[in-house]
Design a protein around this motif. Sequence first.
Motif, short mmCIF file in Angstrom:
data_model
loop_
_atom_site.label_atom_id
_atom_site.label_comp_id
_atom_site.label_asym_id
_atom_site.label_seq_id
_atom_site.Cartn_x
_atom_site.Cartn_y
_atom_site.Cartn_z
N ASP A 332 2.52 -1.19 -11.23
CA ASP A 332 2.82 0.20 -10.94
C ASP A 332 3.82 0.76 -11.95
N ARG A 336 11.88 -0.56 -12.16
CA ARG A 336 12.64 -0.72 -10.92
C ARG A 336 12.26 -2.03 -10.22
N GLU A 338 10.17 -3.31 -8.48
CA GLU A 338 8.78 -3.49 -8.02
C GLU A 338 8.02 -4.26 -9.10
N TRP A 342 0.08 -3.34 -7.90
CA TRP A 342 -0.45 -2.46 -6.84
C TRP A 342 -1.92 -2.17 -7.09
N ASP A 345 -3.03 1.71 -7.65
CA ASP A 345 -2.74 2.23 -8.98
C ASP A 345 -3.76 1.69 -9.98
N TRP A 398 -6.59 1.41 -1.85
CA TRP A 398 -5.87 0.30 -2.50
C TRP A 398 -6.80 -0.92 -2.48
N PHE A 449 -2.08 4.23 2.77
CA PHE A 449 -1.08 4.96 1.98
C PHE A 449 -1.46 6.43 1.82
N TRP A 452 -1.27 9.41 -1.64
CA TRP A 452 0.11 9.07 -2.01
C TRP A 452 0.68 10.07 -3.02
N PHE A 560 -2.35 10.26 -5.61
CA PHE A 560 -3.01 9.12 -6.24
C PHE A 560 -4.51 9.06 -5.92
N GLU A 604 5.62 9.04 -12.32
CA GLU A 604 5.12 8.71 -10.99
C GLU A 604 4.87 9.97 -10.16
N MET A 620 12.28 6.54 -5.42
CA MET A 620 10.87 6.40 -5.86
C MET A 620 10.64 7.35 -7.01
N HIS A 625 4.68 5.28 -14.80
CA HIS A 625 3.71 4.93 -13.75
C HIS A 625 2.35 5.40 -14.25
C1 BGC Z 1 4.40 1.96 -5.83
C2 BGC Z 1 3.12 2.70 -5.95
C3 BGC Z 1 2.21 2.13 -4.92
C4 BGC Z 1 2.81 2.52 -3.60
C5 BGC Z 1 2.00 2.26 -2.39
C6 BGC Z 1 4.98 2.29 -4.50
O1 BGC Z 1 6.20 1.76 -4.24
O2 BGC Z 1 5.27 2.16 -6.89
O3 BGC Z 1 2.68 2.99 -7.17
O4 BGC Z 1 0.89 2.36 -5.05
O5 BGC Z 1 4.10 2.03 -3.46
O6 BGC Z 1 1.95 3.38 -1.72
#
Ligand code: BGC
Length: 723
Positions: A332, A336, A338, A342, A345, A398, A449, A452, A560, A604, A620, A625
């Motif tokens: 993603d 940060r 993460e 994902w 994405d 996803w 999600f 998003w 997204f 993002e 966030m 991204h």
């Molecule tokens: C990520 C996204 C991801 C999402 C899920 C985030 O924290 O950075 O890109 O798809 O969570 O909703």
Amino acid sequence: MLNNSKWIGVPVDFGSVCPVFYKKFDIKKGVLEAKLQITAVGCYIAYLNEERIGNFVMAPGWTNYNKRLQVQEYDVKHLLKPENELKVEAGPGWHLSRQTVNISTYYKNAELCVIYELNIKYEDGTEETIVSDSDTLVSQSSVLFSGLYEGEVYDSRKFEKVEYPSKIIDYTHETLIKQEGETVVEKERIPPVSVHRTRGGYILDFGENITGYVEFAVNAPSGHIIELDHGEILDSNNELYTENLRTAWQKIQVIANGTSFKYKPKFTFQGFRYVRVINWWGELNPEDFTAVAVYSDIKRTGYFTCSNDKINKLFENVIRGQKGNFLDVPTDCPQRDERLGWTGDTQVFIKTAAYNFDVEKFFDKWLNDLASEQFEDGGVPAIIPNVFGTDSASSSAWGDAAVICPWQIYLSYGNKDILKRQYNSMCKWVDYIKNQGDNPYLWNTGHHFGDWLALDAPYGSYLGATDKALIATAFFAYSTSLVVKAGKVLGCDVSEYEKLYNLVRKEFQNNFVKGDELTSHTQTAYALAVYFELVDDIKAFGDKLNTLVKENGNKLKTGFVGTPYLLHALTKAGFYKTAYSLLLKEEFPSWLYSVNQGATTIWEHWDGIDENGKLWSPDMNSFNHYAYGCVADWMYEVVAGIRIDENNPAFNNIIFHPVPDERLDFANGSVETKNGIVKSEWKREGNNVNFRFTVPSGSTATVILGEEIHNVGSGVHTFSKAI
Ligand code: BGC
């Protein structure tokens, strides 16, 4: 694999200090061949006689370690001498670092260890194997601490080395597999473009947001500590902004030793454009610093330019975003806490990714991980590799990566083996959806999600306004349709999936179509219904989408889920001018808004930095991204007009179908395919648009220009059309 060797680790507590393993051996005869096989629980860098072996950064890469751990093989014949020392430095890497916001270590019982086997074939026909065992010594290294998100602490001063026999670790050999993916390497070296001083220290600007690390020359008195902090943007005081990194420190500390040497981190990487240098010794010379961009060794294949420089910048930002997020796993974001694979994405971006670079091998490995991580019931974790464990939601859009990604890799590269390998996983995902809730043709249960980060949500919310059940059922139908197509390619009986598709599509209409409108009156809902062909009258629903965009001042509202299909859906329904308007829009929210704000990668959020300079909440707000970078596939397919023929994929038959717009004077696109370079160029000259298409040998093409259709063979073909 590596059955003669033992996993070896550290016999005493080194705390956070990274270990280094040593093995000495002599060579007394002429060597014909010498191959080192090696891997680690953690990351490793191996040296033979102080020469680095190979160039894999963060080896052995990131896979579903519970089931699959890659072993690399290196030819080391050229490094051998009569007396040798094999040295292996190891650090935590993905396997043992903290992963994600809350989970400290997913691979809980894992302990840092390495395993290797050096097979030597001599000229006299004999063979010898040097293996990892308790004869390998281990000591502390100069890396006092390393963490994926945190950074590294390096003490360059000499210290009394205590060597211990390595501890044999009872860790499995069952998970070992040969290297499957691309290696990760240092791909680009970037000098700083400027330096300024702030209260916090010197700030170096490398001019672009990248993933990797900084290599720098240290020359300071022994014990002096230099610190580097990495960030993506500056705040309004020109200080480094790091709040959006959340709990990732991205900090490097180097303790000098009074001599001069070059330093770069070993087992970590950062996402950054700016670096703050704290406690530098003397005047800082920018020439002592180089940013090193590190990513998978994927080959660039796709290019696009047009008469609008801002669009060209946007395209370059997409490319940069792909580089920065294709570090062994499609992530993603790279900065940060993460940096995770994902799935949503990834499926959003994969088509663009496969035009830009040759990602066949990259995705072959990742898809094998996906299949290996799929839950018993067919559910697909939201991240691959799945460090969330059983908590990972099987969300629509996803989890659909399980179907969309292998299908795209098949379309782009024609690789039926990958499709065949993934087919079971694809079917399992669709079957999983069918088993959710009471109605097998509707998906209105579970955690999703949603759209998003869409803009039709209240400010501050992550979830767009489109009904989650509408999205989930739309993707259910779409994935089922792709399973049908994939099954046909593979010669499978798909009659059950064909039936399923028709019933899901019908149920979509029963539940989410009211008269000539959708129950969610959002851009995303219409984009999905039109693009996935879930409604009978594409034109009429496309018209509604067009109206929604127009009513919103020719601005998008999608997140997204809707963004990848928005321009394509408008185009499909004949509203390409509106699609162009969205692409060319400069005011917020738009792709060019971020370009005008100086972005060098894809943000993002559409409003990562708003028009008043206010930043979206740091919880966030990534500036690298790739998801919205999916717009590049529309540039290839509609502006340049290079499209894949589903019935003869991998550019064996190319569909050239450019749709020029009077707001552009020219556009050029090219893709390097297995058959050679495919090119489409058009230029407005007087009252004509002149087209030039290049078809490589081995390919044919269908040229579609308005109502005209021409079938052509390899070579260069020109056409002219009045407009
Ligand atoms: C990520 C996204 C991801 C999402 C899920 C985030 O924290 O950075 O890109 O798809 O969570 O909703």
